[in-house]
Design a protein around this motif. Sequence first.
Motif, PDB file in Angstrom:
ATOM      1  N   GLY A 105      19.158 -16.349  16.770  1.00  0.00           N
ATOM      2  CA  GLY A 105      18.775 -15.084  16.149  1.00  0.00           C
ATOM      3  C   GLY A 105      19.958 -14.141  15.995  1.00  0.00           C
ATOM      4  N   LEU A 106      20.790 -14.066  17.021  1.00  0.00           N
ATOM      5  CA  LEU A 106      21.973 -13.212  16.947  1.00  0.00           C
ATOM      6  C   LEU A 106      22.934 -13.703  15.868  1.00  0.00           C
ATOM      7  N   GLY A 107      23.094 -15.019  15.785  1.00  0.00           N
ATOM      8  CA  GLY A 107      23.959 -15.581  14.744  1.00  0.00           C
ATOM      9  C   GLY A 107      23.411 -15.323  13.352  1.00  0.00           C
ATOM     10  N   HIS A 108      22.104 -15.485  13.205  1.00  0.00           N
ATOM     11  CA  HIS A 108      21.444 -15.256  11.916  1.00  0.00           C
ATOM     12  C   HIS A 108      21.592 -13.794  11.502  1.00  0.00           C
ATOM     13  N   ALA A 109      21.319 -12.897  12.424  1.00  0.00           N
ATOM     14  CA  ALA A 109      21.416 -11.463  12.127  1.00  0.00           C
ATOM     15  C   ALA A 109      22.852 -11.062  11.798  1.00  0.00           C
ATOM     16  N   ALA A 110      23.819 -11.643  12.499  1.00  0.00           N
ATOM     17  CA  ALA A 110      25.222 -11.284  12.280  1.00  0.00           C
ATOM     18  C   ALA A 110      25.698 -11.703  10.899  1.00  0.00           C
ATOM     19  N   VAL A 111      25.392 -12.934  10.504  1.00  0.00           N
ATOM     20  CA  VAL A 111      25.878 -13.416   9.202  1.00  0.00           C
ATOM     21  C   VAL A 111      25.208 -12.652   8.064  1.00  0.00           C
TER      22      VAL A 111
END
Length: 214
Positions: free
Chosen positions: A18-24
């Motif tokens: 989720g953090l990776g998805h939100a960051a990109v």
Amino acid sequence: MNFFEFLVNRSDDMLELGLGHAAVVGVSVLLATVIGVSLGIATYRKPRPREAVLAVTGAFLTIPSFALFILLIGPLGLGTMPVVVALTMYGLLPIVRNTITGLREVDPAIVESASGMGMSRSQQLLRIELPLAWPVIITGVRVTSLVLLGIAAIGSIVLGPGYGEMIFTGLARVGTPVAVNLVLAGTLGIIILAILSDVLFYVIRRLTTSQGIR
């Protein structure tokens, strides 16, 4: 194993993805906003450049996402970079269109009054036109963020970050007990991010829009 138990067992993975998805998506929305608002400001008074910019940014949306991600592997390699570039391209149209629409809807009489008061062109833009157009512009940014949250999942095919990894892993294991849980978990993660994004942009709009034009 039921779906709830699966989520509990994979909670660490859900948070990391989720953090990776939100960051990109966040980086892509920021880039699309800077580029899109700049293009809108540069062309909203000029019919031919305006039509050209809208046509080009609209054409980006017609490119199949699978094809675009694959095409970007050559110049950009695998990982986050091709995902960011592709998402930025897909995110431009709503922002450019809303920036142009918002600026063109500003009452000309207000702009003329500002000019009569001795304001320069840049002062009129920064102090009058952009603040009045801001609610329309931020709506375009909000739409872009929601669209990109979904498209970002496809970035998994080029080893991009996010819930796409979980979804594509589930699709690759169709017929196994865990397949449906993987796809559902990835989809649920994207839905939760979309809800949080919508709330965030609602708050931003309330905080950055003057009471007189809300």
